[in-house]
Design an enzyme around this catalytic site. Sequence first.
Site, PDB file in Angstrom:
ATOM      1  N   LYS A 277       0.855  -1.187   0.000  1.00  0.00           N
ATOM      2  CA  LYS A 277       0.000   0.000   0.000  1.00  0.00           C
ATOM      3  C   LYS A 277       0.894   1.241   0.000  1.00  0.00           C
ATOM      4  O   LYS A 277       1.774   1.374   0.844  1.00  0.00           O
ATOM      5  CB  LYS A 277      -0.917  -0.012   1.225  1.00  0.00           C
ATOM      6  CG  LYS A 277      -2.013  -1.069   1.122  1.00  0.00           C
ATOM      7  CD  LYS A 277      -3.037  -0.944   2.224  1.00  0.00           C
ATOM      8  CE  LYS A 277      -4.032  -2.104   2.165  1.00  0.00           C
ATOM      9  NZ  LYS A 277      -5.047  -1.939   1.110  1.00  0.00           N
ATOM     10  N   ARG A 353     -10.096 -11.805   0.033  1.00  0.00           N
ATOM     11  CA  ARG A 353     -10.902 -12.818  -0.661  1.00  0.00           C
ATOM     12  C   ARG A 353     -10.220 -14.177  -0.665  1.00  0.00           C
ATOM     13  O   ARG A 353     -10.883 -15.210  -0.731  1.00  0.00           O
ATOM     14  CB  ARG A 353     -11.213 -12.338  -2.091  1.00  0.00           C
ATOM     15  CG  ARG A 353      -9.995 -12.074  -2.917  1.00  0.00           C
ATOM     16  CD  ARG A 353     -10.306 -11.292  -4.192  1.00  0.00           C
ATOM     17  NE  ARG A 353     -10.490  -9.863  -3.944  1.00  0.00           N
ATOM     18  CZ  ARG A 353     -10.722  -8.955  -4.898  1.00  0.00           C
ATOM     19  NH1 ARG A 353     -10.816  -9.330  -6.166  1.00  0.00           N
ATOM     20  NH2 ARG A 353     -10.859  -7.689  -4.588  1.00  0.00           N
TER      21      ARG A 353
HETATM   22  C1  4TL Z   1      -7.849  -2.383  -5.208  1.00  0.00           C
HETATM   23  C2  4TL Z   1      -7.874  -3.726  -4.523  1.00  0.00           C
HETATM   24  C3  4TL Z   1      -8.585  -4.738  -5.357  1.00  0.00           C
HETATM   25  C4  4TL Z   1      -6.471  -4.178  -4.295  1.00  0.00           C
HETATM   26  C5  4TL Z   1      -8.639  -3.556  -3.224  1.00  0.00           C
HETATM   27  O1  4TL Z   1      -9.819  -3.320  -3.264  1.00  0.00           O
HETATM   28  N1  4TL Z   1      -7.986  -3.697  -2.094  1.00  0.00           N
HETATM   29  C6  4TL Z   1      -8.654  -3.688  -0.800  1.00  0.00           C
HETATM   30  C7  4TL Z   1      -7.766  -4.511   0.105  1.00  0.00           C
HETATM   31  O2  4TL Z   1      -6.660  -4.178   0.419  1.00  0.00           O
HETATM   32  N2  4TL Z   1      -8.277  -5.636   0.483  1.00  0.00           N
HETATM   33  O3  4TL Z   1      -7.513  -6.467   1.198  1.00  0.00           O
HETATM   34  C8  4TL Z   1      -8.890  -2.359  -0.198  1.00  0.00           C
HETATM   35  C9  4TL Z   1      -9.697  -2.279   0.892  1.00  0.00           C
HETATM   36  C10 4TL Z   1      -9.916  -1.061   1.511  1.00  0.00           C
HETATM   37  C11 4TL Z   1      -8.295  -1.218  -0.679  1.00  0.00           C
HETATM   38  C12 4TL Z   1      -8.525   0.011  -0.065  1.00  0.00           C
HETATM   39  C13 4TL Z   1      -9.324   0.083   1.025  1.00  0.00           C
HETATM   40  C14 4TL Z   1      -9.572   1.359   1.684  1.00  0.00           C
HETATM   41  C15 4TL Z   1      -8.736   2.416   1.473  1.00  0.00           C
HETATM   42  C16 4TL Z   1      -8.961   3.604   2.100  1.00  0.00           C
HETATM   43  F1  4TL Z   1      -8.133   4.637   1.906  1.00  0.00           F
HETATM   44  C17 4TL Z   1     -10.018   3.746   2.933  1.00  0.00           C
HETATM   45  F2  4TL Z   1     -10.246   4.927   3.561  1.00  0.00           F
HETATM   46  C18 4TL Z   1     -10.846   2.707   3.149  1.00  0.00           C
HETATM   47  F3  4TL Z   1     -11.878   2.865   3.972  1.00  0.00           F
HETATM   48  C19 4TL Z   1     -10.648   1.510   2.531  1.00  0.00           C
HETATM   49 ZN    ZN Z   2      -5.467  -5.824   0.858  1.00  0.00          ZN
END
Ligand code: 4TL
Ligand code: ZN
Length: 503
Positions: A277, A353
């Site tokens: 990140k 997931r």
């Molecule tokens: C873009 C991908 C598919 C990598 C994704 O959705 N990642 C999520 C993740 O890391 N899952 O493990 C994800 C989840 C939450 C990405 C970003 C957030 C997120 C980012 C922020 F800046 C927020 F404020 C928030 F509430 C959630």
């Molecule tokens: Zn993630």
Amino acid sequence: MEFRCIPQDLASALGAWAGDTLVVGLFASGDSNREDPRRQVLTNLFGGELLGRLEQRQFTAKPGESISIERLGASPQTLILVGLGEAAEFDLAGIRMASAVGARAACAAGAQDLGLCLPTEGLGAGAAARAMAEAVRLSLFQDQRFKSKAEPKALPNQVSLMGLDSAHQACFAAVDATCAGVELARQLVAAPPNVATPQHLADTAAQIAQAYGLELKVLERGDCEALGMGAFLGVAQGSDLPPKFIHLTYRPSGPAQRKVALVGKGLTFDSGGYNLKTAGSQIEMMKYDMGGSAAVLGAARSIAQLQPAGVEVHFIVASCENMINGSAVHPGDIVTASNGKTIEINNTDAEGRLTLADALVYACKLEPDVVVDLATLTGACLIALGEEIAGLWSSSDGLAEALVHAGEAGGEALWRMPLRPSYKQGLKSPVADMKNTGPRPGGSITAALFLQDFVSPNLAWAHLDIAGTVWSDKERGLDPAGATGFGVRTLVQWIEQGAATAT
Ligand code: 4TL
Ligand code: ZN
Ligand code: ZN
């Protein structure tokens, strides 16, 4: 904080009441509301100058508005008016908001013995009593565990709901159980990632099991290997902390007509892995990535206390960290989940997931009637629905409807989103059965479609993406700034209603 109901009509209830702080709701002073009998009661009790004073201080009784009037030497010593907006639009959400606003103002005024006087006509007095009590308790929740010198604000000892029949006091047992679960979820999410580890989640499950006689199984890494959980273990392998697969079971004392599995994403920290990140992606907030498991353990806490009849509930959390070391997954690795499907990990930051895939396969092997998972799954859901609404995907119309209703009853907003089959194209891999990440557009939909591949066909299943709702930048409604405990109230209401689905 003790709750009670004070029956009788408003005028006599207020006339006889001797507490120090009174919160009274008023509808907006539009022409149609001039005749609001509550204004007349206030005038009779506090004199004709009161309404004039409100006008002078430009109190227009909009929702969320409040005004405090200190009355030296008089009783009650603090009178707080809260706005209710238009009478025609007033609903359960309105009474929750008014209760929270009133409770916070009363607490700031040092209330010890608080009276809450809000209109319940047309809302159902029982539902209104529960909504008011939950709103007061949850809006006054404080968490100073990590301050070296805690300085908690004093809370009222007693909260009286005025004008409600004492028969409605029966709901306060459910209020206490529900709020205890929400508070546990808030504490788990707010705890820093060096405290709220997978082991800590397992310990929390053990405490619930011990306190209420639930059954607990914690699968260690080796147990998960034996079950072939290559997706979950792939995520866990970059962390120095051992993964914990938590399975807590509530069995009713009598026969169970329905068997339910609740599955929560339990990433106690999500660095993103080698798809690290980067700036602006809120890596420092990623302790919140176990919000789904916090909701599931919070609901377990509530349900264990409530002891609902007729429903067996399994609480399942595949918990680990998403970290980077020499053995972490490479972007491009292929893992095999416990149902035999192979997954090309094209993005290590879509790890939730992967953990849920093996947790869902495990849940389905229990042969439940219905499976519900909750996860801070995608940034795309936050973009689509914002911070107040969770995304809901379901293979069953009846289940989706029941969950939306449970959310309304509990004060949590869910919005159903589509499981559009053609979007599965986005998860095609040239080398494995699927990739873990599709294109950016519709990202929360492809995430839900990915999960669906690990749920038994024909089983009623719902997925809640709570990425936007488990954390609040600022105080909002019943939620303090920080962890909201989102999901617990929906789950508890749904289970209380028998978790029935018209399929
Ligand atoms: C873009 C991908 C598919 C990598 C994704 O959705 N990642 C999520 C993740 O890391 N899952 O493990 C994800 C989840 C939450 C990405 C970003 C957030 C997120 C980012 C922020 F800046 C927020 F404020 C928030 F509430 C959630
Ligand atoms: Zn993630
Ligand atoms: Zn995550």
